[in-house]
Structures are given as C-alpha cells and as structure tokens.
Design a protein around this motif. Sequence first.
Motif, PDB file in Angstrom:
ATOM      1  N   LYS A 127       0.824  -1.206   0.000  1.00 19.09           N
ATOM      2  CA  LYS A 127       0.000   0.000   0.000  1.00 19.09           C
ATOM      3  C   LYS A 127       0.861   1.260   0.000  1.00 19.09           C
ATOM      4  CE  LYS A 127      -4.089  -1.971   2.239  1.00 19.09           C
ATOM      5  NZ  LYS A 127      -5.029  -1.865   3.391  1.00 19.09           N
ATOM      6  N   ILE A 128       1.911   1.244   0.817  1.00 20.96           N
ATOM      7  CA  ILE A 128       2.789   2.413   0.888  1.00 20.96           C
ATOM      8  C   ILE A 128       3.529   2.597  -0.427  1.00 20.96           C
ATOM      9  CG2 ILE A 128       4.805   3.394   2.045  1.00 20.96           C
ATOM     10  CD1 ILE A 128       3.888   2.086   4.605  1.00 20.96           C
ATOM     11  N   GLU A 129       4.010   1.510  -1.033  1.00 21.42           N
ATOM     12  CA  GLU A 129       4.711   1.598  -2.312  1.00 21.42           C
ATOM     13  C   GLU A 129       3.791   2.128  -3.400  1.00 21.42           C
ATOM     14  OE1 GLU A 129       7.983   1.116  -2.920  1.00 21.42           O
ATOM     15  OE2 GLU A 129       8.098   0.975  -0.740  1.00 21.42           O
ATOM     16  N   PHE A 130       2.512   1.713  -3.382  1.00 23.73           N
ATOM     17  CA  PHE A 130       1.554   2.197  -4.382  1.00 23.73           C
ATOM     18  C   PHE A 130       1.275   3.688  -4.184  1.00 23.73           C
ATOM     19  CE2 PHE A 130      -2.973   2.606  -5.852  1.00 23.73           C
ATOM     20  CZ  PHE A 130      -2.681   2.539  -7.216  1.00 23.73           C
ATOM     21  N   MET A 131       1.188   4.124  -2.938  1.00 24.62           N
ATOM     22  CA  MET A 131       0.967   5.548  -2.669  1.00 24.62           C
ATOM     23  C   MET A 131       2.150   6.379  -3.158  1.00 24.62           C
ATOM     24  SD  MET A 131      -0.750   5.307   1.139  1.00 24.62           S
ATOM     25  CE  MET A 131      -0.688   7.080   1.365  1.00 24.62           C
ATOM     26  N   ARG A 132       3.361   5.870  -2.975  1.00 25.66           N
ATOM     27  CA  ARG A 132       4.541   6.586  -3.461  1.00 25.66           C
ATOM     28  C   ARG A 132       4.556   6.644  -4.982  1.00 25.66           C
ATOM     29  NH1 ARG A 132       9.200   3.903   0.496  1.00 25.66           N
ATOM     30  NH2 ARG A 132       8.574   5.000   2.425  1.00 25.66           N
ATOM     31  N   LEU A 133       4.145   5.548  -5.621  1.00 28.44           N
ATOM     32  CA  LEU A 133       4.098   5.516  -7.077  1.00 28.44           C
ATOM     33  C   LEU A 133       3.102   6.540  -7.610  1.00 28.44           C
ATOM     34  CD1 LEU A 133       4.810   4.204  -9.805  1.00 28.44           C
ATOM     35  CD2 LEU A 133       3.043   2.494  -9.351  1.00 28.44           C
ATOM     36  N   LYS A 134       1.926   6.616  -6.997  1.00 28.09           N
ATOM     37  CA  LYS A 134       0.900   7.562  -7.426  1.00 28.09           C
ATOM     38  C   LYS A 134       1.372   9.008  -7.240  1.00 28.09           C
ATOM     39  CE  LYS A 134      -3.413   6.941  -6.486  1.00 28.09           C
ATOM     40  NZ  LYS A 134      -4.677   6.703  -5.754  1.00 28.09           N
ATOM     41  N   ALA A 135       2.157   9.242  -6.165  1.00 28.17           N
ATOM     42  CA  ALA A 135       2.588  10.602  -5.865  1.00 28.17           C
ATOM     43  C   ALA A 135       3.552  11.152  -6.915  1.00 28.17           C
ATOM     44  CB  ALA A 135       3.230  10.658  -4.490  1.00 28.17           C
ATOM     45  N   LYS A 136       4.377  10.292  -7.531  1.00 29.87           N
ATOM     46  CA  LYS A 136       5.372  10.780  -8.488  1.00 29.87           C
ATOM     47  C   LYS A 136       5.076  10.377  -9.933  1.00 29.87           C
ATOM     48  CE  LYS A 136       8.464   6.843  -7.558  1.00 29.87           C
ATOM     49  NZ  LYS A 136       9.809   6.444  -7.104  1.00 29.87           N
ATOM     50  N   ALA A 137       3.931   9.725 -10.165  1.00 28.30           N
ATOM     51  CA  ALA A 137       3.587   9.288 -11.524  1.00 28.30           C
ATOM     52  C   ALA A 137       3.170  10.482 -12.375  1.00 28.30           C
ATOM     53  CB  ALA A 137       2.477   8.248 -11.474  1.00 28.30           C
ATOM     54  N   THR A 138       3.504  10.431 -13.662  1.00 27.26           N
ATOM     55  CA  THR A 138       3.136  11.471 -14.621  1.00 27.26           C
ATOM     56  C   THR A 138       2.254  10.857 -15.700  1.00 27.26           C
ATOM     57  OG1 THR A 138       5.144  11.074 -15.921  1.00 27.26           O
ATOM     58  CG2 THR A 138       5.249  12.777 -14.209  1.00 27.26           C
ATOM     59  N   GLY A 139       1.419  11.697 -16.320  1.00 23.16           N
ATOM     60  CA  GLY A 139       0.534  11.223 -17.374  1.00 23.16           C
ATOM     61  C   GLY A 139      -0.431  12.312 -17.783  1.00 23.16           C
ATOM     62  N   ASN A 140      -1.413  11.919 -18.585  1.00 27.02           N
ATOM     63  CA  ASN A 140      -2.431  12.844 -19.071  1.00 27.02           C
ATOM     64  C   ASN A 140      -3.427  13.126 -17.953  1.00 27.02           C
ATOM     65  OD1 ASN A 140      -4.289  14.341 -20.478  1.00 27.02           O
ATOM     66  ND2 ASN A 140      -4.525  12.876 -22.158  1.00 27.02           N
ATOM     67  N   ALA A 141      -3.477  14.395 -17.510  1.00 27.41           N
ATOM     68  CA  ALA A 141      -4.339  14.754 -16.383  1.00 27.41           C
ATOM     69  C   ALA A 141      -5.816  14.634 -16.719  1.00 27.41           C
ATOM     70  CB  ALA A 141      -4.031  16.181 -15.929  1.00 27.41           C
ATOM     71  N   SER A 142      -6.178  14.556 -18.017  1.00 33.76           N
ATOM     72  CA  SER A 142      -7.585  14.449 -18.392  1.00 33.76           C
ATOM     73  C   SER A 142      -8.152  13.040 -18.195  1.00 33.76           C
ATOM     74  CB  SER A 142      -7.773  14.880 -19.857  1.00 33.76           C
ATOM     75  OG  SER A 142      -7.052  14.007 -20.721  1.00 33.76           O
ATOM     76  N   ILE A 143      -7.305  12.077 -17.913  1.00 35.14           N
ATOM     77  CA  ILE A 143      -7.767  10.698 -17.703  1.00 35.14           C
ATOM     78  C   ILE A 143      -8.510  10.627 -16.382  1.00 35.14           C
ATOM     79  CG2 ILE A 143      -7.062   8.284 -17.448  1.00 35.14           C
ATOM     80  CD1 ILE A 143      -4.602   8.894 -19.095  1.00 35.14           C
ATOM     81  N   ASP A 144      -9.680  10.036 -16.393  1.00 34.92           N
ATOM     82  CA  ASP A 144     -10.489   9.911 -15.175  1.00 34.92           C
ATOM     83  C   ASP A 144      -9.737   9.080 -14.131  1.00 34.92           C
ATOM     84  OD1 ASP A 144     -12.852   8.204 -13.661  1.00 34.92           O
ATOM     85  OD2 ASP A 144     -13.381  10.303 -14.026  1.00 34.92           O
ATOM     86  N   MET A 145      -9.918   9.450 -12.858  1.00 38.05           N
ATOM     87  CA  MET A 145      -9.209   8.772 -11.778  1.00 38.05           C
ATOM     88  C   MET A 145      -9.523   7.277 -11.736  1.00 38.05           C
ATOM     89  SD  MET A 145      -7.294  11.014 -10.292  1.00 38.05           S
ATOM     90  CE  MET A 145      -6.892  10.157  -8.785  1.00 38.05           C
ATOM     91  N   ASN A 146     -10.778   6.911 -12.001  1.00 34.48           N
ATOM     92  CA  ASN A 146     -11.162   5.491 -11.967  1.00 34.48           C
ATOM     93  C   ASN A 146     -10.636   4.715 -13.169  1.00 34.48           C
ATOM     94  OD1 ASN A 146     -12.620   5.875  -9.570  1.00 34.48           O
ATOM     95  ND2 ASN A 146     -14.446   6.525 -10.710  1.00 34.48           N
ATOM     96  N   ASP A 147     -10.184   5.446 -14.207  1.00 38.77           N
ATOM     97  CA  ASP A 147      -9.704   4.794 -15.427  1.00 38.77           C
ATOM     98  C   ASP A 147      -8.181   4.754 -15.475  1.00 38.77           C
ATOM     99  OD1 ASP A 147     -10.005   3.564 -17.980  1.00 38.77           O
ATOM    100  OD2 ASP A 147      -9.648   5.503 -18.957  1.00 38.77           O
ATOM    101  N   ARG A 148      -7.527   5.237 -14.439  1.00 41.38           N
ATOM    102  CA  ARG A 148      -6.069   5.317 -14.479  1.00 41.38           C
ATOM    103  C   ARG A 148      -5.433   3.989 -14.064  1.00 41.38           C
ATOM    104  NH1 ARG A 148      -4.382  11.313 -12.053  1.00 41.38           N
ATOM    105  NH2 ARG A 148      -5.628  12.530 -13.555  1.00 41.38           N
TER     106      ARG A 148
END
Length: 236
Positions: A120-141
């Motif tokens: 869980k902690i590793e996934f939170m760290r990944l989400k914090a520094k991940a880059t991508g298209n901001a228009s993508i819906d959160m549930n579709d990421r």
Amino acid sequence: MELPDIGSHCAFDGCSRLDFLVVSCRFCQKQFCPEHGNIVTHRCPCVPEGGDPLVSTKGNVPITTYTRPDRGSATPVHKDTKKELSAEQVQALRQLKDANQGDKAAATKQPARPPRKSPKIEFMRLKAKATGNASIDMNDRLYLCIEHKEKSISVFISKRSVVGNSATQFAKQMRLSLLPGKVYRLHKPGADEPLPSNKPFEGLLSGSDEGIYNGCTLELRDTSIDNKASQSAHAF
C-alpha cells in the motif's frame, strides 16, 4: 449473667477467675486463666529442677533455640564440599565455550534482512510521483513503474490503452532510440514472453501479483532484430 456451669475457675491463689479458655499446666495438672497459665506466673511447684527448656518465660509457648557458632574457632562452621574439576572436565568446558563463541561470531556475520515493503505504501509513493495525461479519469487510471536497464519512470495511463502503443510512448518518455527497426515490448519482470501488443491493458488486469495489476512493475525491452543479433554475438 454468669454461667457457673461453663468454664473453670483459675486455681491461682487470689484469682479464682472464671474463664472459658483455661490453660492446663502439664506439671501440676491444674487449670489457670491465661494470665496465670505460665509456670513462672503461677509458681508451679511441680516443675523439674532446671526448669522446662521447651517453655519460654513470656508464655506457655514452645520455642526453638539457636546456638550461635563461634566465629573465632579455627574449625570452619560449614565444611567446604566443593570438588575440583578433573582435566577432562576442564577441557570439555573450554571446548563448549569456544563453540559458543564461534556460533556468536557466525551470527554477527550474517547479512541483515532488508525491511519488508508495504504494497500500500509503495503504491501511494508511485501515485505521488507518476506522470501522465491529467484528463484521464481517476477510476480509469492504471499506475505503472516502467524499467529499462538502469532507467525507470512512474506513469499512469488509461486502462483502455493498447499495450504496443504504450510501449512506444514509454520509450519516448525515457528518451530511447526510436530509429527505424527499433521495436520495444513490455514484459512482466523475469518473463521471456512479452505482453500481447494488440490488447488493451484492461483485458490483462487480474488483480493478483502474478498478472497485471494497478501499481505493478513492467520491463521495457528492445526486441528489434539488430538488438537480438548483437546479443547473440555477445553470447559467443
């Protein structure tokens, strides 16, 4: 209210106290009140010469006597029962001590285990520094960690993205060579077979550690013909 039929009168002269808990003297066989029950108090005439060694002067209570040893005596009070060890016993104790010290030394040389990482902690760290298209819906990421040799990036893409197109996109983000003939494929870590390039990621999601899941790590490999030929030549 007196009850003359219950208890006995003290036999000591001048007392005659009526008591329910009388003390019987074992020498004169008379009964006395607790105050005169002692052989000294009622001056018992039947006590043998030398007095009664089992009775204290403070009451008709048996006592134990203790004789203090003479500390100045040359003879020790307690005999030394310690036995000297034989040569074989001394040698065995030395071997046991050396073996214990060897085990401790071996234990200190063992490398420390790396701390366990919380998924869980590793996934939170990944989400914090991940880059991508901001228009993508959160549930579709779909969050991924992409590795290529010594490089790695944290990204998020749409779950409906096609695997082959995403591999090319990741190569651009990592600034890898995109010359004609260069083909990059995505692999699960340690797997020989690449992921199917013509399928979307949502068709590969399994939710288990063995498949593709949100927050997993994928390897980006160069599978072009030139790269395979150079790897084969390198092997020889």
